[in-house]
Design a protein around this motif. Structure first.
Motif, short mmCIF file in Angstrom:
data_model
loop_
_atom_site.label_atom_id
_atom_site.label_comp_id
_atom_site.label_asym_id
_atom_site.label_seq_id
_atom_site.Cartn_x
_atom_site.Cartn_y
_atom_site.Cartn_z
N PRO A 31 -7.19 5.10 5.34
CA PRO A 31 -6.75 6.61 5.27
C PRO A 31 -5.28 6.58 5.81
CG PRO A 31 -8.94 6.40 6.33
CD PRO A 31 -8.39 5.04 6.25
N ARG A 45 0.93 -1.30 -0.01
CA ARG A 45 0.12 0.21 0.08
C ARG A 45 0.84 1.31 0.08
NH1 ARG A 45 -5.02 2.22 -0.70
NH2 ARG A 45 -5.42 3.58 0.99
N THR A 46 1.87 1.33 0.77
CA THR A 46 2.91 2.31 0.93
C THR A 46 4.00 2.48 -0.16
OG1 THR A 46 4.17 1.73 2.84
CG2 THR A 46 2.13 2.86 3.44
N ARG A 54 -2.51 5.70 3.14
CA ARG A 54 -2.40 6.22 1.60
C ARG A 54 -1.08 6.47 1.12
NH1 ARG A 54 -6.01 10.54 3.21
NH2 ARG A 54 -4.37 12.00 2.68
N ASP A 108 -0.01 8.66 -0.83
CA ASP A 108 0.45 9.92 -0.94
C ASP A 108 1.04 10.65 0.40
OD1 ASP A 108 -1.98 10.00 -0.28
OD2 ASP A 108 -2.90 11.50 -1.37
#
Length: 103
Positions: A97, A50-51, A100, A102
């Motif tokens: 959340p 995910r990261t 994320r 970004d």
């Protein structure tokens, strides 16, 4: 001679039952440890994918090593149980959340 044989058999039966109890306790603990390791491995993989960063799983691993296994239930300690449920719900709610890419 027969009494001596019976006494030895009784002692052997007592020890064999202790071995069975110890085996079940150890296998239960190892099963719990393996399950916990599998869940944490999945979580670490999720964090890495995910990261896209290796730091997130490393920090999660260090934190889990520091905290240890969670205490699921403490009799007559309602506040601890409420805190555990609140922590699990907030973890599930904030998982996407806070991971994320970004950020």
């Amino acid at each position: 001679m027969t009494a001596l044989f019976e006494e030895k058999r009784l002692v052997f039966d007592a020890f064999s039952s202790l071995y069975v109890i110890a085996y079940w306790n150890i296998s239960g603990f190892l099963g719990l440890q393996l399950d916990y390791t599998a869940v944490f491995g999945s979580y670490s993989s999720f964090l890495f994918v995910r990261t896209g960063n290796l730091v997130a799983p490393l920090i999660a691993h260090a934190f889990c090593n520091y905290m240890g296994l969670p205490v699921l239930l403490i009799p007559r300690k309602g506040l601890v149980s409420v805190a555990f449920v609140a922590g699990m719900l907030s973890f599930a709610w904030l998982l996407l959340p806070l991971t994320r890419p970004d950020l």
